[in-house]
Design a protein around this motif. Structure first.
Motif, PDB file in Angstrom:
ATOM      1  N   LEU A  64     -21.299 -21.780 -49.244  1.00 36.23           N
ATOM      2  CA  LEU A  64     -22.315 -21.238 -50.144  1.00 36.23           C
ATOM      3  C   LEU A  64     -23.304 -22.318 -50.570  1.00 36.23           C
ATOM      4  O   LEU A  64     -24.495 -22.036 -50.777  1.00 36.23           O
ATOM      5  N   GLU A  65     -22.846 -23.566 -50.667  1.00 39.62           N
ATOM      6  CA  GLU A  65     -23.760 -24.672 -50.964  1.00 39.62           C
ATOM      7  C   GLU A  65     -24.710 -24.904 -49.794  1.00 39.62           C
ATOM      8  O   GLU A  65     -25.911 -25.164 -49.980  1.00 39.62           O
ATOM      9  N   THR A  68     -27.377 -22.261 -49.771  1.00 44.07           N
ATOM     10  CA  THR A  68     -28.414 -22.568 -50.759  1.00 44.07           C
ATOM     11  C   THR A  68     -29.423 -23.562 -50.209  1.00 44.07           C
ATOM     12  O   THR A  68     -30.638 -23.397 -50.364  1.00 44.07           O
ATOM     13  N   GLU A  69     -28.926 -24.620 -49.539  1.00 43.74           N
ATOM     14  CA  GLU A  69     -29.813 -25.637 -48.967  1.00 43.74           C
ATOM     15  C   GLU A  69     -30.686 -25.050 -47.865  1.00 43.74           C
ATOM     16  O   GLU A  69     -31.889 -25.345 -47.772  1.00 43.74           O
ATOM     17  N   LYS A  71     -31.660 -21.943 -47.456  1.00 45.99           N
ATOM     18  CA  LYS A  71     -32.642 -21.018 -48.014  1.00 45.99           C
ATOM     19  C   LYS A  71     -33.763 -21.750 -48.751  1.00 45.99           C
ATOM     20  O   LYS A  71     -34.884 -21.252 -48.824  1.00 45.99           O
ATOM     21  N   LYS A  72     -33.476 -22.916 -49.297  1.00 49.17           N
ATOM     22  CA  LYS A  72     -34.525 -23.709 -49.931  1.00 49.17           C
ATOM     23  C   LYS A  72     -35.533 -24.184 -48.898  1.00 49.17           C
ATOM     24  O   LYS A  72     -36.741 -24.211 -49.140  1.00 49.17           O
ATOM     25  N   LYS A  93     -21.949 -13.013 -54.378  1.00 53.26           N
ATOM     26  CA  LYS A  93     -22.588 -14.325 -54.490  1.00 53.26           C
ATOM     27  C   LYS A  93     -23.399 -14.654 -53.242  1.00 53.26           C
ATOM     28  O   LYS A  93     -24.533 -15.169 -53.336  1.00 53.26           O
ATOM     29  N   LEU A  97     -27.483 -15.218 -53.037  1.00 54.85           N
ATOM     30  CA  LEU A  97     -28.065 -16.476 -52.556  1.00 54.85           C
ATOM     31  C   LEU A  97     -28.980 -16.274 -51.361  1.00 54.85           C
ATOM     32  O   LEU A  97     -29.584 -17.236 -50.875  1.00 54.85           O
TER      33      LEU A  97
END
Length: 467
Positions: A64-65, A68-69, A71-72, A93, A97
């Motif tokens: 999940l981390e 997040t990266e 998608k940024k 979650k 995200l």
């Protein structure tokens, strides 16, 4: 999908990586693999894959981390989360995200293929998305705006302008199928009138039994009947010099029709149990989704009341007869729900536009709005795909004079036709009674339990039909 794509599979299980490599090779795609979080990000930045399959439980860095990266850096790349420990919290979650989809192990290869197809199609449509020329800023759109550029809607707009300049003594009758926007027209007349700052009082005539409806409209004096412990002001009184909107007036009993006629003609009334004659200063606007002329002809609606209400009339055309408005409405609702649901969907795929344009919308504009709201809420990419709509478009006969024969097997074909009938029957009743299950069940002569059981069978919810 035979278009070649580069697909990154991130998983620490060699068996899964091997299965993916073989599947993608067979389907003509290039595969990249990563066994830990560091490798995932390295290959993502270096190779720019088209689609990513990402295991949540990754060595070194949590999946999940990593999501997040990714998608940024690129919010548009489809990332499909895979896990052997599927829980509601994890799924929620991941979607929050920005995951395109969520698959649990053991993986179904046909599901994997279908997900890849949808992901690549979303990428393709993202680059050539349909955007209507009319752009709506949803946060400043009026709540009761009417949308439509068709000739029929332009005529409605002109009528609203003409009617709104008349005095409150001019009644209005609005006729149209359920979901065409009859209350929106009534509010537009009110909002554009000289008395727009006065109350707009809407009464659904199907929502109350006859005895309660009369007291709701007229009010009552203290002690006028058992339970009348205080004076109650009725809707006619509360409307002041504004507008009284009587929705579904065709359902009124003949007794109430007679009383309403006298009140509209005299422009005065008395509270139940009272002797004081009170004036009515508001405009009467009535609406119905039934063939009111036929009701008059068959003696179910008073002819004198019909003519008294029909001083100014507005007919709302079903959406299927003004298809040129569908895309404009769809874009309006897309902007509206992008704003309210905090989404940023850019538009519709070509196939979605075709599906929307060909669908007859038995629930009219209300049904279209509900469909777009669900699509925006559940969409996993930047484009609304046809696949996300089709499950909500129930089968509708293109010709009402023919029965669809889909199978040579008598039993199979009969079952299909019966299901079509059940769906249309439920939709017609729930549309008429605005999602009121009790009233719909009563009209159908079914118990509420059996009616709800049939709704559940066809995945029909009452919320869809409430305005």
């Amino acid at each position: 999908m035979r278009n070649k794509a580069t697909i990154l599979i991130a998983d620490d299980d060699e068996k899964i990586l091997y299965a993916f490599r073989e599947l993608l090779k067979k389907d003509g795609h290039k595969s990249l693999t990563a066994k830990n979080g560091v490798e995932v990000l390295e290959k993502f930045y270096a190779k720019k894959p088209d689609v990513i399959f990402l295991d949540i439980k990754m060595p070194l860095t949590d999946g999940l981390e990593i999501l997040t990266e990714i998608k940024k850096d690129n919010p548009h790349v489809p990332v499909i989360v895979i896990t052997g420990f599927g829980t509601m919290q994890t799924a929620v979650k991941a979607i929050q995200l920005g995951a395109f989809d969520y698959l649990t192990k053991p993986l179904d290869l046909s599901k994997v293929r279908d997900t890849i197809r949808k992901a690549l199609f979303t990428l393709k449509e993202y680059k050539s998305v349909f955007v209507d020329q009319t752009i709506y800023n949803a946060d400043i759109v009026e709540k009761y705006d009417l949308i439509g550029n068709s000739i029929r809607m332009q005529e409605v707009f002109k009528l609203i302008g003409s009617i709104s300049t008349t005095t409150n003594t001019t009644p209005v009758l609005i006729v149209g199928e359920s979901g065409t926007g009859k209350e929106l027209v009534a509010r537009a007349i009110h909002n554009n009138s000289a008395n727009s700052t006065e109350p707009f009082i809407a009464i659904n005539c199907t929502a109350f039994p006859e005895t309660l409806l009369e007291s709701e409209l007229l009010g009552f004096e203290k002690g006028s009947f058992t339970g009348a412990s205080d004076r109650k002001y009725g809707k006619f009184e509360l409307a002041g010099s504004g507008t009284i909107f009587l929705d579904e007036i065709g359902t009124l009993s003949l007794n109430l029709q007679q009383k309403l006629l006298r009140i509209i003609q005299s422009r005065e009334f008395e509270r139940i149990g009272g002797n004081l004659v009170l004036p009515i200063k508001a405009r009467f606007i009535a609406a119905t989704n039934i063939d009111i002329v036929n009701e008059v002809r068959n003696g179910r609606f008073r002819e004198d009341l019909f003519y008294r209400l029909n001083v100014a009339s507005v007919y709302l055309t079903p959406l299927r007869h003004r298809k040129e408005d569908i895309l404009q409405l769809a874009n309006y609702f897309l902007a509206k729900y992008n704003y309210s649901l905090n989404k940023s969907i850019r538009g519709f795929s070509d196939e979605t536009i075709r599906v929307l344009s060909e669908y007859p919308f038995p629930g009219n504009v209300r049904e279209l709005e509900n469909i777009i709201e669900r699509a925006v809420m559940l969409s996993k990419g930047d484009v609304i795909l046809a696949d996300s709509l089709k499950e909500y478009l129930y089968p509708v006969n293109k010709s009402k004079d023919s029965i669809p024969i889909t199978d040579e097997n008598f039993s199979e074909s009969r079952t299909y036709v019966l299901e079509l009938f059940e769906i249309e029957f439920l939709n017609n009743l729930l549309s008429k009674y605005r999602g009121n299950v009790s009233l719909s069940a009563k009209a159908s002569k079914m118990t509420r339990q059996n009616f709800q059981r049939l709704m559940k069978k066809h995945n029909i919810t009452s919320k869809t039909f409430k305005q």
